[in-house]
Design an enzyme around this catalytic site. Sequence first.
Site, PDB file in Angstrom:
ATOM      1  N   ASN A  40      -4.807   9.652  -9.469  1.00  0.00           N
ATOM      2  CA  ASN A  40      -5.415   9.819 -10.794  1.00  0.00           C
ATOM      3  C   ASN A  40      -6.506  10.878 -10.680  1.00  0.00           C
ATOM      4  O   ASN A  40      -7.563  10.613 -10.103  1.00  0.00           O
ATOM      5  CB  ASN A  40      -5.996   8.458 -11.233  1.00  0.00           C
ATOM      6  CG  ASN A  40      -6.827   8.557 -12.506  1.00  0.00           C
ATOM      7  OD1 ASN A  40      -6.814   9.584 -13.187  1.00  0.00           O
ATOM      8  ND2 ASN A  40      -7.550   7.493 -12.824  1.00  0.00           N
ATOM      9  N   LYS A  79      -8.314  12.063 -12.962  1.00  0.00           N
ATOM     10  CA  LYS A  79      -9.388  11.898 -13.956  1.00  0.00           C
ATOM     11  C   LYS A  79      -9.668  13.251 -14.623  1.00  0.00           C
ATOM     12  O   LYS A  79      -8.734  14.041 -14.796  1.00  0.00           O
ATOM     13  CB  LYS A  79     -10.626  11.282 -13.296  1.00  0.00           C
ATOM     14  CG  LYS A  79     -10.273   9.997 -12.527  1.00  0.00           C
ATOM     15  CD  LYS A  79     -11.434   9.183 -12.106  1.00  0.00           C
ATOM     16  CE  LYS A  79     -10.926   7.931 -11.381  1.00  0.00           C
ATOM     17  NZ  LYS A  79     -11.999   7.030 -10.985  1.00  0.00           N
ATOM     18  N   HIS A  82      -7.711   1.906 -18.087  1.00  0.00           N
ATOM     19  CA  HIS A  82      -8.587   2.198 -16.943  1.00  0.00           C
ATOM     20  C   HIS A  82     -10.008   1.735 -17.275  1.00  0.00           C
ATOM     21  O   HIS A  82     -10.461   1.844 -18.416  1.00  0.00           O
ATOM     22  CB  HIS A  82      -8.571   3.699 -16.642  1.00  0.00           C
ATOM     23  CG  HIS A  82      -9.194   4.014 -15.316  1.00  0.00           C
ATOM     24  ND1 HIS A  82     -10.555   4.059 -15.141  1.00  0.00           N
ATOM     25  CD2 HIS A  82      -8.643   4.248 -14.099  1.00  0.00           C
ATOM     26  CE1 HIS A  82     -10.807   4.325 -13.860  1.00  0.00           C
ATOM     27  NE2 HIS A  82      -9.664   4.448 -13.217  1.00  0.00           N
ATOM     28  N   GLU A 127     -12.779   3.031 -16.788  1.00  0.00           N
ATOM     29  CA  GLU A 127     -13.654   4.053 -17.379  1.00  0.00           C
ATOM     30  C   GLU A 127     -13.427   4.150 -18.890  1.00  0.00           C
ATOM     31  O   GLU A 127     -14.356   4.425 -19.642  1.00  0.00           O
ATOM     32  CB  GLU A 127     -13.410   5.408 -16.682  1.00  0.00           C
ATOM     33  CG  GLU A 127     -14.038   5.422 -15.297  1.00  0.00           C
ATOM     34  CD  GLU A 127     -13.318   6.284 -14.272  1.00  0.00           C
ATOM     35  OE1 GLU A 127     -12.501   7.128 -14.646  1.00  0.00           O
ATOM     36  OE2 GLU A 127     -13.591   6.092 -13.066  1.00  0.00           O
ATOM     37  N   GLU A 178      -8.208  -2.742  -9.897  1.00  0.00           N
ATOM     38  CA  GLU A 178      -9.267  -1.820  -9.490  1.00  0.00           C
ATOM     39  C   GLU A 178     -10.627  -2.470  -9.744  1.00  0.00           C
ATOM     40  O   GLU A 178     -11.123  -2.444 -10.888  1.00  0.00           O
ATOM     41  CB  GLU A 178      -9.188  -0.516 -10.294  1.00  0.00           C
ATOM     42  CG  GLU A 178      -7.895   0.241 -10.142  1.00  0.00           C
ATOM     43  CD  GLU A 178      -8.055   1.711 -10.511  1.00  0.00           C
ATOM     44  OE1 GLU A 178      -7.804   2.542  -9.628  1.00  0.00           O
ATOM     45  OE2 GLU A 178      -8.451   2.024 -11.644  1.00  0.00           O
ATOM     46  N   GLY A 217     -15.055   4.968  -7.156  1.00  0.00           N
ATOM     47  CA  GLY A 217     -15.913   6.140  -6.995  1.00  0.00           C
ATOM     48  C   GLY A 217     -17.210   5.866  -6.257  1.00  0.00           C
ATOM     49  O   GLY A 217     -18.120   6.686  -6.254  1.00  0.00           O
ATOM     50  N   SER A 247     -11.861   3.614  -4.211  1.00  0.00           N
ATOM     51  CA  SER A 247     -12.298   4.248  -2.965  1.00  0.00           C
ATOM     52  C   SER A 247     -11.251   4.192  -1.848  1.00  0.00           C
ATOM     53  O   SER A 247     -11.597   4.077  -0.675  1.00  0.00           O
ATOM     54  CB  SER A 247     -13.633   3.662  -2.491  1.00  0.00           C
ATOM     55  OG  SER A 247     -14.643   3.935  -3.448  1.00  0.00           O
TER      56      SER A 247
HETATM   57  P1  13P Z   1     -11.685   6.413  -6.569  1.00  0.00           P
HETATM   58  O1  13P Z   1     -10.505   6.417  -5.636  1.00  0.00           O
HETATM   59  O2  13P Z   1     -12.321   7.757  -6.712  1.00  0.00           O
HETATM   60  O3  13P Z   1     -12.638   5.313  -6.258  1.00  0.00           O
HETATM   61  O4  13P Z   1     -11.094   6.074  -8.042  1.00  0.00           O
HETATM   62  C1  13P Z   1     -10.263   4.988  -8.202  1.00  0.00           C
HETATM   63  C2  13P Z   1      -9.710   5.019  -9.566  1.00  0.00           C
HETATM   64  O5  13P Z   1     -10.397   4.778 -10.532  1.00  0.00           O
HETATM   65  C3  13P Z   1      -8.281   5.371  -9.719  1.00  0.00           C
HETATM   66  O6  13P Z   1      -7.833   5.122 -11.009  1.00  0.00           O
END
Ligand code: 13P
Length: 249
Positions: free
Chosen positions: A12, A14, A97, A99, A166, A172, A207
């Site tokens: 992903n 983002k 997601h 976010e 997640e 992140g 992560s």
């Molecule tokens: P990271 O791998 O950067 O922690 O992000 C995970 C994520 O949100 C994938 O959708």
Amino acid sequence: MSSEKRRLIAGNWKMNGSLQEANEFMDAFGGNPAPDLVEVALMPPFTLLHPMSDRLASMGVVLGAQNVYNEDKGAFTGSICPMMLRDANCHYVIIGHSERRSIIGESNAKIRSKMNASWLHGLEPILCIGETLEQREKGITNSVLAEQLSILKGAPKEMPLTVAYEPVWAIGTGVTASAEQVTETHAFVHEELTRLGHDCRVLYGGSVNPGNAEELMSCPGVEGALVGGASLKADSFMEIVKATVKVVS
Ligand code: 13P
């Protein structure tokens, strides 16, 4: 538990990636090294879907989007509908997601209607679920996940579906859930999915990197990964894919 399912490693991106960076990534990424064992997918931003589509397909990498709108077409300025994603050759779409839940305020009802719209057009949703640190510390992780999964009540069982667990506190942050936490939580998610009549893959996200991929992908009930930061570089993404191939070989 569904350990026989083919693993999925999905990147992903983002809100990252210019056209030049996308081309550099594809130049450096040699393609899926073991398509029979592990499926590889990439979710770049909307602007890169068409430019990446043909080349990714030729490398055995499946395309997906990071979001979709829950209507077919019309006066919804700034939105992208499922048909447009199919047009760009997408198979997957990430829905719910954390976010988008926390920053955009996406509700469970909205998430379910995006899933319905996606299914109507043959897309496979990757439904993201996960608890915050506060919720984990309060001991309510399972009830939070159960509530997020409850949108699957009444959903057609034959529709394609992948779930990604997640934990919000691991996204992140460089902090990953421990193998014990991942195993325990995936067992709960699989149980809950079975109760709801869905037998689908459950990915772990948060992560994931080349250093922890093998351990995480070895946890029972983990059928792949949704990778953020480490999917932006071809070499680290490839290392995660190879670690997964090793686990399933
Ligand atoms: P990271 O791998 O950067 O922690 O992000 C995970 C994520 O949100 C994938 O959708």
